[in-house]
Design a protein around this motif. Structure first.
Motif: not given
Length: 102
Positions: A38, A42, A73-74, A77-78, A80-81, A88-91
């Motif tokens: 990530a 994240l 991963a979802d 992501l949640k 991190a948000v 930027d968020i890449s996971i």
């Protein structure tokens, strides 16, 4: 520093060298393990320990490995948000199943 070109262009000494944790061997016969790749979007707001705890809890409900990895991963992501990441968020989550036939 991917995507932070303006900082690199300023010659402030930033490097594009990733943090790499230690290598872990997952022995055959072990329960499935996971690996998280990530961006700092994240890691700036969710600790490694929190990620491990969330994924261990989610793995208890595991079904199909590919589907579980996407759901994991979802979930991250949640987190991190919700943690108000400003980057930027890449996971990517990989589900490692020892002894699995190719």
């Amino acid at each position: 520093m991917l995507g932070d070109r303006f900082l690199k262009d300023e010659d402030l000494g930033f490097l594009a060298e990733p943090f790499v944790s230690s290598v872990e061997v997952v022995p055959a016969g072990s329960p499935p393990a996971f690996m998280v790749l990530a961006s700092d979007g994240l890691w700036d707001v969710v600790s490694e320990g929190r990620v491990a705890a969330l994924l261990a809890k989610a793995a208890a409900k595991e079904g199909d490995g590919q589907l579980w990895a996407q759901e994991a991963a979802d979930l991250l992501l949640k987190q991190a948000v919700d943690g108000r990441s400003k980057d930027d968020i890449s996971i990517m989550v990989l589900c490692l199943q020892p002894g699995m036939k190719k």
